[in-house]
Design a protein around this motif. Structure first.
Motif, mmCIF file in Angstrom:
data_model
loop_
_atom_site.group_PDB
_atom_site.id
_atom_site.type_symbol
_atom_site.label_atom_id
_atom_site.label_comp_id
_atom_site.label_asym_id
_atom_site.label_seq_id
_atom_site.Cartn_x
_atom_site.Cartn_y
_atom_site.Cartn_z
ATOM 1 N N GLU A 93 43.615 29.744 40.002
ATOM 2 C CA GLU A 93 42.817 28.694 39.360
ATOM 3 C C GLU A 93 42.106 27.875 40.447
ATOM 4 N N ALA A 94 42.879 26.995 41.113
ATOM 5 C CA ALA A 94 42.318 26.182 42.192
ATOM 6 C C ALA A 94 42.283 26.941 43.514
ATOM 7 N N TYR A 95 43.111 27.985 43.630
ATOM 8 C CA TYR A 95 43.182 28.780 44.858
ATOM 9 C C TYR A 95 42.935 30.245 44.525
ATOM 10 N N TRP A 96 42.466 30.993 45.514
ATOM 11 C CA TRP A 96 42.258 32.425 45.292
ATOM 12 C C TRP A 96 43.584 33.087 44.933
ATOM 13 N N GLY A 97 43.503 34.029 43.955
ATOM 14 C CA GLY A 97 44.720 34.607 43.410
ATOM 15 C C GLY A 97 44.903 36.086 43.666
ATOM 16 N N GLY A 98 45.548 36.746 42.689
ATOM 17 C CA GLY A 98 46.069 38.090 42.885
ATOM 18 C C GLY A 98 45.160 39.239 42.523
ATOM 19 N N TYR A 99 43.935 38.984 42.072
ATOM 20 C CA TYR A 99 43.030 40.081 41.733
ATOM 21 C C TYR A 99 42.307 40.591 42.977
ATOM 22 N N ALA A 100 43.088 40.957 43.966
ATOM 23 C CA ALA A 100 42.562 41.452 45.232
ATOM 24 C C ALA A 100 43.661 42.246 45.925
ATOM 25 N N GLU A 101 43.258 43.048 46.900
ATOM 26 C CA GLU A 101 44.247 43.862 47.604
ATOM 27 C C GLU A 101 45.091 43.042 48.569
ATOM 28 N N LYS A 102 44.637 41.824 48.895
ATOM 29 C CA LYS A 102 45.421 40.928 49.744
ATOM 30 C C LYS A 102 45.277 39.502 49.236
ATOM 31 N N ALA A 103 46.320 38.709 49.501
ATOM 32 C CA ALA A 103 46.306 37.288 49.148
ATOM 33 C C ALA A 103 46.954 36.507 50.276
ATOM 34 N N GLY A 302 43.214 48.578 35.943
ATOM 35 C CA GLY A 302 42.765 48.423 37.319
ATOM 36 C C GLY A 302 41.837 47.219 37.423
ATOM 37 N N LEU A 303 41.391 46.907 38.636
ATOM 38 C CA LEU A 303 40.528 45.752 38.841
ATOM 39 C C LEU A 303 39.261 45.821 37.988
ATOM 40 N N GLY A 304 38.701 47.025 37.856
ATOM 41 C CA GLY A 304 37.458 47.172 37.104
ATOM 42 C C GLY A 304 37.598 46.910 35.616
ATOM 43 N N ASP A 305 38.841 46.918 35.114
ATOM 44 C CA ASP A 305 39.075 46.668 33.689
ATOM 45 C C ASP A 305 39.158 45.175 33.356
ATOM 46 N N LEU A 306 39.216 44.338 34.374
ATOM 47 C CA LEU A 306 39.537 42.931 34.145
ATOM 48 C C LEU A 306 38.478 42.122 33.400
ATOM 49 N N PRO A 307 37.174 42.330 33.631
ATOM 50 C CA PRO A 307 36.219 41.544 32.840
ATOM 51 C C PRO A 307 36.390 41.725 31.334
ATOM 52 N N GLN A 317 43.450 39.784 21.481
ATOM 53 C CA GLN A 317 43.412 41.223 21.238
ATOM 54 C C GLN A 317 44.209 42.032 22.259
ATOM 55 N N VAL A 318 45.043 41.360 23.041
ATOM 56 C CA VAL A 318 45.870 42.061 24.023
ATOM 57 C C VAL A 318 47.325 42.006 23.576
ATOM 58 N N ARG A 319 47.946 43.169 23.445
ATOM 59 C CA ARG A 319 49.346 43.249 23.048
ATOM 60 C C ARG A 319 50.211 43.489 24.272
ATOM 61 N N GLY A 320 51.376 42.836 24.290
ATOM 62 C CA GLY A 320 52.346 43.128 25.342
ATOM 63 C C GLY A 320 51.895 42.629 26.702
ATOM 64 N N ARG A 321 52.160 43.438 27.731
ATOM 65 C CA ARG A 321 51.937 43.007 29.106
ATOM 66 C C ARG A 321 51.024 43.989 29.839
ATOM 67 N N VAL A 322 49.857 43.514 30.233
ATOM 68 C CA VAL A 322 48.938 44.305 31.043
ATOM 69 C C VAL A 322 49.388 44.246 32.485
ATOM 70 N N VAL A 323 49.522 45.390 33.139
ATOM 71 C CA VAL A 323 49.861 45.442 34.554
ATOM 72 C C VAL A 323 48.669 46.010 35.311
ATOM 73 N N VAL A 324 48.155 45.231 36.246
ATOM 74 C CA VAL A 324 46.944 45.578 36.976
ATOM 75 C C VAL A 324 47.308 46.136 38.358
ATOM 76 N N ASP A 325 46.985 47.399 38.572
ATOM 77 C CA ASP A 325 47.122 48.016 39.885
ATOM 78 C C ASP A 325 45.875 47.644 40.689
ATOM 79 N N VAL A 326 46.012 46.747 41.652
ATOM 80 C CA VAL A 326 44.819 46.230 42.341
ATOM 81 C C VAL A 326 44.209 47.248 43.290
ATOM 82 N N THR A 327 44.911 48.375 43.503
ATOM 83 C CA THR A 327 44.347 49.417 44.366
ATOM 84 C C THR A 327 43.476 50.389 43.586
ATOM 85 N N VAL A 328 43.410 50.233 42.263
ATOM 86 C CA VAL A 328 42.649 51.155 41.420
ATOM 87 C C VAL A 328 41.332 50.509 41.003
#
Length: 328
Positions: A93-103, A302-307, A317-328
């Motif tokens: 939110e206020a700081y850069w987060g986890g949608y990247a290969e490094k944090a 993957g990252l490209g699915d996030l928008p 419209q999202v059920r359960g838990r989405v797990v994002v592989d940031v390397t994909v």
């Protein structure tokens, strides 16, 4: 490194897309983490889109949760190779987060990954599951036991509700799951819900401040009129753990349930939770959340699915838990 970058144009509109950026653009911090997985929460949907007032500056990297492996550390508590998890602290939110290969973050914000949990499983849990565990712990601290009766979970097919349902059922509670999506009945039954209640049954405000004593406890992710209705249905001394406001921030209720039935309304915050509480909650997650149930909640991305996913979660419209592989 690849990252999902949200930018704001001169017209004030935002756009999100995956970019290759230099690691030198990472913010200040004393621990750099090679992120393996992240997830999608309601706040992430806001930050991937117009920000919802959460994002301070652009360009921005959202992602309020991540799990990965320490790459470099200037803090004695962490060394390269350590597996860590981060939720909250306004990261993403206020700081850069986890949608990247490094944090790069402050070491105080990290928690060691509990034994028995993989980084992928930790992000299947994420803020939603962490909040669920905090809610269960709060209900227990206020006297809830399986013998007291049924426990209600509102918004049960969402991230918080799904994990809360699985944890409570695993601990021996009879769980009544509320959802506006009746097609999810089998999904909720698989998580351990013993009863399905449609949202319409609880969505309408009633004039009576008290109804039949029905629920021994409740994990409420909805708020609004539904929370007001549930308060009037709680058993004497029962507690409601309020974790969300999907149904609105207003509470059209009276104080009568508190005065005549000793009902407790417990506020659950996961963002600024102290470190010691985080450790306990994550250890409880590792022991009390059935991993086979968790696997059944996972939607891989993957990252490209996030928008698209960011827009979908804002629409419910999202059920359960989405797990994002940031390397994909």
């Amino acid at each position: 490194m690849r990252a999902l970058i949200v930018e704001k144009g001169e017209d004030g509109k935002t756009s999100a897309g995956v970019q290759d950026i230099d690691e030198s653009r990472l913010p200040e911090g004393n621990v750099t983490v090679a992120v393996e997985f992240s997830t999608v929460n309601y706040k992430d949907g806001l930050c991937v889109g117009p920000g919802g007032g959460l994002v301070r500056t652009y360009p921005h990297v959202p992602g309020i949760d991540f799990a990965g492996i320490v790459e470099t550390s200037d803090d004695d508590r962490y060394k390269p190779g350590d597996k860590v998890v981060l939720t909250g602290w306004r990261v993403g939110e206020a700081y850069w987060g986890g949608y990247a290969e490094k944090a790069r973050v402050n070491a105080d914000w990290l928690v060691p990954l509990p034994e028995g949990l993989s980084t992928k499983q930790a992000m299947a849990v994420g803020t939603a599951g962490f909040t669920s565990m905090l809610a269960v712990m709060a209900l227990e601290a206020h006297g809830l036991t399986p013998e007291k009766g049924e426990v209600l979970v509102t918004g049960a097919s969402g991230g918080v509700g799904s994990v809360a349902t699985a944890i409570l059922a695993n601990l021996g509670y009879d769980v009544a799951a509320v959802t506006g999506r009746p097609e999810q009945s089998q999904y909720l039954a698989n998580l351990g819900a013993s009863k399905l209640i449609t949202r319409d049954e609880l969505a309408e405000t009633v004039k009576r401040p008290l109804e039949k004593e029905t629920w021994a406890g409740c994990v409420d992710a909805v708020g609004g009129a539904m929370l007001a209705r549930v308060l009037g249905q709680m058993k004497y001394g029962g507690s409601v753990a309020a974790v969300g406001l999907a149904g609105g921030a207003q509470l059209p209720a009276t104080v009568v349930p508190f005065l005549l039935r000793g009902v407790n309304l417990l506020g659950i915050d996961s963002v600024m939770q102290p470190y010691e509480n985080r450790l306990v909650a994550w250890q409880r997650i590792a022991s009390d959340l059935p991993m086979e149930k968790l696997e059944g909640m996972i939607v891989d991305a993957g990252l490209g699915d996030l928008p698209k996913l960011g827009a979908d979660i804002l629409k419910g419209q999202v059920r359960g838990r989405v797990v994002v592989d940031v390397t994909v």
